[in-house]
Design a protein around this motif. Structure first.
Motif, short mmCIF file in Angstrom:
data_model
loop_
_atom_site.label_atom_id
_atom_site.label_comp_id
_atom_site.label_asym_id
_atom_site.label_seq_id
_atom_site.Cartn_x
_atom_site.Cartn_y
_atom_site.Cartn_z
N UNK A 21 43.88 17.60 32.21
CA UNK A 21 45.23 18.11 32.45
C UNK A 21 45.77 18.72 31.15
N UNK A 22 46.91 19.38 31.26
CA UNK A 22 47.50 20.02 30.07
C UNK A 22 47.94 18.98 29.05
N UNK A 23 48.36 17.82 29.52
CA UNK A 23 48.75 16.73 28.62
C UNK A 23 48.53 15.40 29.31
N UNK A 101 41.77 13.57 30.15
CA UNK A 101 41.61 14.38 28.94
C UNK A 101 42.66 15.48 28.94
N UNK A 102 43.32 15.69 27.77
CA UNK A 102 44.33 16.75 27.70
C UNK A 102 43.74 18.02 27.10
N UNK A 106 42.09 15.09 23.58
CA UNK A 106 42.41 13.66 23.47
C UNK A 106 42.26 13.01 24.84
N UNK A 107 41.97 11.69 24.84
CA UNK A 107 41.66 11.06 26.11
C UNK A 107 42.23 9.66 26.26
N UNK A 108 42.29 9.22 27.50
CA UNK A 108 42.59 7.83 27.87
C UNK A 108 41.50 7.40 28.85
#
Length: 283
Positions: A21-23, A101-102, A106-108
């Motif tokens: 996604x974008x963020x 992922x943005x 960056x990721x969660x």
């Protein structure tokens, strides 16, 4: 550079489900407009695939479920050049990682261990010249048993961060962590050799808390950082075991990590380790 290293990876095998996604969403927030992908993952399997692609003779010890995902994960490892004869089929479902992922990479990540809880060393033999690598996405008891049984060079990627038994810490010839994990595991200050990654800043090697070497990061345009740490682990291990100096090994591993973040896959497509040494020399 010729790599002829027998390497065994004992660890997790996951099916990665990724939403880009974008963020990244905040707590309780929904972010739309995402793109969904499914890929092979798991820290252990990622490291094994990276090691095989970099040129090491690699086998994987792990577990998958008796489901379609398990078949896919075993096939993906074999396609990367990994010996999968040590991958068992467990009664539980194949492990799954849910990843966000943005646009900056960056990721969660949330991991459901599934079959990874049933990884066993039953019937597994290790040789004196074998390098063995483990992570902490499988049972800490299994990793500790592995440290006892390993007869060669033992590498521990201490991720995710957790307290480490003294026996495990003292047996490890090399521990690899990122800077956050290094801060969360203070006992690493007493470890024989620790590699710490600092993202865009680079990486360093420490012995008993004293810095031995540092190498700056190679510039890259991040697309996905999920597999970068695993690729770094494989590259650094192979580089050190091939006889490279501490500094040269860090440079090579940083170059591999930079290539990994520019690949959208959690298990990036890598060349041979020697290619990254030439890239480093040219830089």
């Amino acid at each position: 550079m010729t790599v002829d290293i027998p390497l065994t990876v004992v660890g997790s095998i996951n099916s990665d489900i990724t939403a880009t996604t974008s963020r990244l969403p905040g707590a309780g927030e929904t972010v739309g407009g995402g793109v969904l992908t499914r890929d092979a993952g798991g820290k252990g399997a990622n490291q094994a695939a990276a090691a095989a692609r970099l040129g090491a003779r690699t086998r994987m010890i792990g577990a998958v479920g008796a489901d379609a995902s398990g078949d896919d994960m075993r096939r993906a490892l074999a396609d990367a050049g990994v010996d999968v004869s040590g991958v068992i089929t467990a009664e539980r479902e194949t492990g799954t990682a849910l990843i966000m992922v943005d646009a900056q990479g960056e990721n969660q990540i949330s991991v459901c261990e599934g079959a990874n809880a049933e990884v066993t060393l039953d019937g597994i033999e290790f040789t004196d010249d074998e390098t063995v690598m483990a992570q902490l996405e499988i049972s800490i008891d299994t990793v500790t048993e592995l440290a006892r049984r390993c007869r060669g060079f033992f590498v521990l990627n201490a991720a995710p961060a957790m307290p480490l038994p003294d026996e495990l810490l003292h047996r490890a010839d090399l521990v690899i962590v990122n800077e956050t994990e290094y801060a969360l595991i203070p006992e690493l200050a007493d470890a024989a050799l620790v590699a710490v990654t600092y993202g865009a800043e680079g990486s360093a090697l420490f012995a008993r808390g004293e810095r031995l070497a540092f190498a700056p990061a190679k510039r890259a345009r991040p697309v996905n950082t999920v597999g970068a740490g695993d690729a770094f682990c494989a590259a650094l291990t192979i580089a050190l075991r091939s006889g490279l100096s501490h500094e040269d090994a860090l440079h090579a591993a940083n170059a591999v990590g930079a290539a990994a973040v520019e690949d959208p896959c959690s298990r990036p497509r890598l060349g041979r380790l020697g290619d990254y040494l030439r890239d480093t020399a040219d830089a």
